[in-house]
Every structure is written in C-alpha cells, then in structure tokens.
Design an enzyme around this catalytic site. Structure first.
Site, short mmCIF file in Angstrom:
data_model
loop_
_atom_site.label_atom_id
_atom_site.label_comp_id
_atom_site.label_asym_id
_atom_site.label_seq_id
_atom_site.Cartn_x
_atom_site.Cartn_y
_atom_site.Cartn_z
N ASP A 49 14.03 -3.03 50.65
CA ASP A 49 15.40 -3.52 50.71
C ASP A 49 16.37 -2.49 50.12
O ASP A 49 17.59 -2.66 50.19
CB ASP A 49 15.54 -4.88 50.03
CG ASP A 49 15.04 -4.90 48.60
OD1 ASP A 49 14.70 -3.83 48.07
OD2 ASP A 49 15.00 -6.01 48.02
N SER A 50 15.82 -1.39 49.60
CA SER A 50 16.64 -0.24 49.21
C SER A 50 17.40 0.32 50.41
O SER A 50 18.37 1.07 50.24
CB SER A 50 15.77 0.86 48.59
OG SER A 50 14.74 1.25 49.49
N ASP A 88 9.56 -5.35 52.54
CA ASP A 88 10.18 -6.15 51.47
C ASP A 88 10.73 -7.45 52.05
O ASP A 88 11.29 -7.46 53.15
CB ASP A 88 11.36 -5.39 50.86
CG ASP A 88 10.96 -4.55 49.66
OD1 ASP A 88 9.79 -4.61 49.24
OD2 ASP A 88 11.83 -3.83 49.14
N LYS A 118 6.12 -7.55 50.48
CA LYS A 118 6.33 -7.34 49.05
C LYS A 118 7.41 -8.29 48.55
O LYS A 118 8.48 -8.38 49.14
CB LYS A 118 6.72 -5.90 48.74
CG LYS A 118 6.96 -5.63 47.25
CD LYS A 118 7.09 -4.15 46.95
CE LYS A 118 8.43 -3.58 47.38
NZ LYS A 118 9.57 -4.14 46.60
N GLU A 120 9.49 -9.68 44.94
CA GLU A 120 9.84 -9.40 43.55
C GLU A 120 9.85 -10.69 42.75
O GLU A 120 10.37 -11.71 43.20
CB GLU A 120 11.23 -8.75 43.46
CG GLU A 120 11.33 -7.38 44.07
CD GLU A 120 12.71 -6.78 43.90
OE1 GLU A 120 13.43 -7.19 42.97
OE2 GLU A 120 13.08 -5.89 44.69
N GLU A 187 7.54 -1.02 38.75
CA GLU A 187 8.73 -0.16 38.79
C GLU A 187 9.38 -0.07 37.42
O GLU A 187 9.63 -1.08 36.76
CB GLU A 187 9.75 -0.67 39.81
CG GLU A 187 11.00 0.21 39.84
CD GLU A 187 11.97 -0.10 40.96
OE1 GLU A 187 13.02 0.57 41.03
OE2 GLU A 187 11.69 -1.01 41.76
#
Length: 275
Positions: A49-50, A88, A118, A120, A187
């Site tokens: 999502d970066s 993500d 992925k 978070e 991270e």
C-alpha cells in the site's frame, strides 16, 4: 531455492521452507513492467500500500483503495512468472470483522491470482488471521512499525526500543504465529528484538529496517533505485540513481526536439529512401 533455478512460480509452502536454508529476497512493484524486471532475482513481489505514496504522491498509505490494490496486483501477476506474489490489504478493508476481512481478501485473491495477503496489526488482529487461514487464505502478518497506524503511533518511528514496547511486539508475533500466519514482516523494530523473534519463530521473518538476522529482506523499490524522494529512511540502501538517469533522458529529449534534432526521417513512416 534460487530464483535462477526455478522454472515455476514460487509457492507459499516453498517460501516457508526457505527458512534456515536461504535468505528470502523481496521488492515492491505495482506495474507489470517493474515486476518483469525484478522477477528473475526476487523470491516474492509485494504489492504494497506504499504505492499510495510512491506511485500516487499521497501523504500516507491510508489512502489506498481495494480497487487500486486489485488493479496493481493483477498487473504484477501478469508481468511476473517465477516470484510468489503477495498483496497488501488496504486500510479499512479488514479491520471491521473477520467476515469483512474474508470477503475482501477472497475478492483480491480471486480477481488477481496472488498467492497470499499481508495484513497489519498486533495481537488484536490474530483472531482475524486465524479466521482467514482456516478458510484457505495465507496471511503474512505485519508488526512493529505499521504505516496504517501512523496516526496512532504519531509518525513513522522505530518501535520496540524499550523493554515494555519490545514485550508487546513479541506478544504480537507469538499471537500471529499461533493464529497460523505463514510469515512475519518486521518493520522498523529494534535490532535485538527482530533477532529474538527470528530465532523463536518457526515461520520466516521478513525485515525492513529490522535485523540482518531476519530470514529475508524487503525494500520499497523506488527507495532502492533513488526514486523515493529527498527523505529516505535510515534502513534504505540506494543501489542506483535511476532518478538522475530519467532526468538526463528527459533533458536530452527536450533539447533535441527544440533543436529539431528529433525526430529524423529514420523515425518516420512512408519515407522514400534515396538510392
């Protein structure tokens, strides 16, 4: 398993089996062209999502939609042949309930062909991870510095620097492992903590600003290429200055157009060549 010896796309079980045998290599991509270039050299490609920041110029990863993740993941799957592809899940697409998470995760996997997702979150997310895994969705759990929690964390800051913070992150790791996550992405966590988690985890740990002891490493490709902007995280090593090359090429093109050096007849169609 080296990417140079593979003839088929790496699977999640094969990725897990690399722990303790070979370091895992990953980079981010969001276009088919970039995926094609890195495919021979990486073990998995992450559609992060970066992309919201490096691809769209937004100020955080929070402004990334499910439709955008699906579109970019489809492009990466189409452009790659050997690497495992992991996407993500964007902010707001899985936090409400395990049922919401399953609906959206299933849609991403069905529409893109990616191998895993992925998510978070700390130990509060573990029940959702377990719910997904029990229904056939492989999950990589992202802990430590979590960009989707940037407002709660007060910015992009290293995590686990004191004993209490480290204890909580270690608990997050254990909860996700118990829930069935096939990998942990660590991270921006203190190096000794990342090393300790990598030691006790039976599943691969992937570091980004974590520790050389992690089972693998990932970087945002734009940072690696020098395209990430003036503020580069401490954990980034720049392997090329692609920004300078692009600027030089654009400058040369502009100069040749203005000087009428481009295009020439050799670049045109229907031109009769003199004998």
């Amino acid at each position: 398993m080296s990417s140079h010896t593979r003839t088929q796309r790496l699977s999640v079980p094969q990725l897990v089996a690399m722990k303790g045998r070979q370091k895992i290599v990953s980079l981010t991509a969001y276009t088919s062209h970039m995926a094609r270039l890195m495919d021979p050299f990486v073990d998995f490609i992450l559609i992060g999502d970066s992309t919201a920041m490096v691809g769209y110029g937004r100020t955080s990863t929070l402004d990334m939609s499910l439709a955008e993740i699906i579109a970019h993941t489809r492009a990466v799957v189409a452009g790659s042949r050997l690497a495992c592809v992991i996407a993500d899940m964007p902010f707001g697409s899985y936090q409400e309930s395990p049922q919401q998470a399953y609906r959206n995760c299933a849609e991403v996997m069905a529409r893109t062909g990616c191998a895993a997702l992925k998510l978070e979150g700390g130990r509060a997310l573990a029940p959702t991870v377990e719910f997904l895994v029990q229904r056939g969705i492989p999950v990589m759990a992202h802990i430590g510095l979590m960009p989707q929690f940037v407002n709660q964390m007060g910015g992009f800051k290293a995590q686990g620097l004191d004993s209490e913070a480290a204890r909580k992150i270690e608990e997050d790791a254990r909860a996700h492992l118990e829930a069935g996550a096939f990998s942990l992405l660590l991270e921006g966590v203190a190096e000794p903590l990342a090393r300790r988690i990598s030691d006790f985890s039976p599943m691969p740990t992937i570091g980004i600003g974590a520790s050389p002891a992690c089972d693998g490493q990932v970087l945002v490709t734009e940072d690696l290429l020098g395209l990430g902007g003036p503020q580069v995280p401490r954990f980034v090593k720049q392997y090329a200055d692609a920004g300078a090359l692009i600027s030089q090429a654009c400058e040369r093109f502009a100069a040749e157009v203005r000087e009428q050096a481009f295009p020439q007849l050799q670049h045109c169609y229907g031109v009769v060549q003199e004998a």
